[in-house]
Scaffold this active site. Structure first.
Site, mmCIF file in Angstrom:
data_model
loop_
_atom_site.group_PDB
_atom_site.id
_atom_site.type_symbol
_atom_site.label_atom_id
_atom_site.label_comp_id
_atom_site.label_asym_id
_atom_site.label_seq_id
_atom_site.Cartn_x
_atom_site.Cartn_y
_atom_site.Cartn_z
ATOM 1 N N GLY A 159 -0.178 -4.206 2.261
ATOM 2 C CA GLY A 159 -1.523 -4.788 2.229
ATOM 3 C C GLY A 159 -2.458 -3.613 2.427
ATOM 4 C CG ASP A 160 -6.633 -3.467 1.574
ATOM 5 O OD1 ASP A 160 -6.225 -4.248 2.456
ATOM 6 O OD2 ASP A 160 -7.836 -3.355 1.268
ATOM 7 C CG ASN A 167 -0.510 -0.610 1.572
ATOM 8 O OD1 ASN A 167 0.377 -1.200 2.174
ATOM 9 N ND2 ASN A 167 -1.001 -1.034 0.419
ATOM 10 C CD1 TRP A 186 1.880 -18.547 -4.359
ATOM 11 C CD2 TRP A 186 2.346 -16.396 -4.800
ATOM 12 N NE1 TRP A 186 2.319 -18.452 -5.663
ATOM 13 C CE2 TRP A 186 2.603 -17.142 -5.948
ATOM 14 C CE3 TRP A 186 2.558 -15.002 -4.841
ATOM 15 C CZ2 TRP A 186 3.072 -16.563 -7.135
ATOM 16 C CZ3 TRP A 186 3.010 -14.422 -6.007
ATOM 17 C CH2 TRP A 186 3.259 -15.205 -7.136
ATOM 18 N NE ARG A 215 -7.165 -5.750 -4.877
ATOM 19 C CZ ARG A 215 -7.437 -4.444 -4.844
ATOM 20 N NH1 ARG A 215 -8.620 -4.001 -5.246
ATOM 21 N NH2 ARG A 215 -6.537 -3.584 -4.436
ATOM 22 N N GLY A 228 -10.338 7.253 -11.082
ATOM 23 C CA GLY A 228 -9.100 7.409 -11.850
ATOM 24 C C GLY A 228 -8.764 8.885 -12.004
ATOM 25 C CB ALA A 270 -4.024 4.872 -6.364
ATOM 26 C CG ASP A 303 -4.339 0.783 -0.223
ATOM 27 O OD1 ASP A 303 -5.540 0.534 -0.423
ATOM 28 O OD2 ASP A 303 -3.409 0.040 -0.579
HETATM 29 O O1 LIG Z 1 -4.558 -6.678 -3.061
HETATM 30 C C1 LIG Z 1 -4.312 -6.803 -1.870
HETATM 31 O O2 LIG Z 1 -4.826 -7.659 -1.152
HETATM 32 C C2 LIG Z 1 -3.355 -5.893 -1.239
HETATM 33 O O3 LIG Z 1 -3.547 -5.537 -0.115
HETATM 34 C C3 LIG Z 1 -2.208 -5.443 -2.075
HETATM 35 C C4 LIG Z 1 -2.077 -3.993 -2.337
HETATM 36 O O4 LIG Z 1 -1.155 -3.398 -1.441
HETATM 37 C C5 LIG Z 1 -3.377 -3.223 -2.321
HETATM 38 O O5 LIG Z 1 -4.365 -3.979 -2.948
HETATM 39 C C6 LIG Z 1 -3.246 -1.928 -3.032
HETATM 40 O O6 LIG Z 1 -4.516 -1.336 -3.107
HETATM 41 P P1 LIG Z 1 -4.894 -0.132 -4.102
HETATM 42 O O7 LIG Z 1 -4.833 1.122 -3.298
HETATM 43 O O8 LIG Z 1 -6.271 -0.442 -4.546
HETATM 44 O O9 LIG Z 1 -3.867 -0.180 -5.208
#
Ligand SMILES: O=C(O)C(=O)C[C@H](O)[C@H](O)COP(=O)(O)O
Length: 312
Positions: free
Chosen positions: A30-31, A34, A103, A168, A228, A257, A259
């Site tokens: 989870g972001d 992570n 979910w 998101r 990017g 990436a 996180d």
């Molecule tokens: O979407 C969510 O709620 C999450 O926590 C799942 C993922 O582990 C992160 O979204 C990854 O984040 P990025 O570093 O932007 O790829």
């Protein structure tokens, strides 16, 4: 004994990441978690790295806490809510670019900001607090305001606050609430870590400079706009720079990436690196992470410590 305390706040979920032959590998991610996990790898023992959230009381919640503790992430700031459980997400990959199915509607984490005293208690004495747009998106509007007010109090008491906007749209009620929520998060942060593609879609920013300007006006003192493979725009304490990330030959899974970038940047700054050097280290870490499947990539680190191994 640690002298410094880092706490990330948000939601950790069960992660299903594509493996081979149509199988999925289960993990926990989870972001903001992570970010804590990568920060734990990067910071020395004089830093405590903790995670604040709410989980349930079922077996998978137990497994999640055992996993965190086993990885060296402090779990003392995690509330357990009777009868609830944790959320789940699945990664889908197309040419290395990830998308997520969730979910998580019933997850205990949605209740983590219900008690302002609990928030003040777990934020007290931390040097560095890290939250994201996802942390704010999963909360009801009053809970989001409660969390941001507690962050503002912690900041007034001397903590530094970092905010990864992690946009998101699906997790927010609508685009107006999302924009207001993201700007509220930025208004209580010292460091804001947005990604240009998400910011231009959400706010219509015409350039990374426009993203910097918007978050400066919200009160941030450091803004790092990832873009990017294009150059990263840094604005920190009055200085501006553009830093090109090293090219990556093949992206396997772009999950985490941002996180890992956040962890790399915060850990480098916390240990005295100047902002441009912190951006370079963050980008090198993110480049290694996106060449692995899933959010957490233990095998990119040399066994003896925080040093990154060479690319595969
Ligand atoms: O979407 C969510 O709620 C999450 O926590 C799942 C993922 O582990 C992160 O979204 C990854 O984040 P990025 O570093 O932007 O790829």
């Amino acid at each position: 004994m640690p002298d410094h305390f880092f706490l990330a706040i948000g939601e950790c979920m069960v992660e299903l990441a594509p493996a081979t032959d149509g199988l999925f590998r289960m993990g926990f991610a989870g972001d903001t978690f992570n970010c804590a996990w990568y920060a734990r790898r990067l910071l020395r023992a004089d830093w405590s790295v903790g995670y604040a959230t709410a989980v349930g009381t079922d077996a998978v919640s137990d497994d999640m806490l055992a996993f965190m503790a086993g990885e060296g992430v402090e779990t003392g700031a995690i509330r357990r809510i009777e009868g609830r459980t944790v959320g789940l997400y699945m990664i889908a990959l197309k040419d290395g670019e990830r998308s997520f199915s969730y979910w998580r509607g019933q997850a205990a984490a949605k209740a983590m900001a219900d008690d302002p005293d609990w928030l003040d208690r777990v934020f007290a004495g931390r040097d560095l607090l890290h939250v994201s747009g996802i942390t704010l998106a999963i909360l009801a509007p009053e809970a989001r305001e409660r969390l941001c007010a507690a962050l503002a109090r912690a900041r007034a008491a001397g903590a530094r606050v970092s905010f990864d906007t992690n946009v998101r749209p699906r997790l927010w009620a609508d685009a107006d609430e999302m924009r207001a929520g993201l700007m509220l998060g930025a208004s209580v942060a010292d460091t804001v870590l947005p990604s240009f593609d998400e910011e231009s879609a959400a706010f219509g920013d015409a350039s990374p400079e426009a993203t910097v300007a918007r978050y400066r006006e919200a009160g941030a003192t450091t803004v790092v706009v990832k873009n990017g493979a294009a150059p990263i725009r840094l604005w920190a304490e009055g200085m501006e720079a553009e830093i090109a990330p090293e090219p990556v030959a093949q992206v396997i899974d772009s999950t985490a990436a941002g996180d890992s970038f956040a962890a790399g940047f915060l850990a480098a700054r916390a240990t005295g690196a100047a902002p441009p050097e912190a951006v370079r280290r963050a980008a090198a870490l993110a480049a290694a992470v996106i060449q692995r499947r899933g959010a957490l990539a233990p095998d990119i680190f040399a066994p003896e410590g925080a040093a990154l191994k060479a690319a595969p």
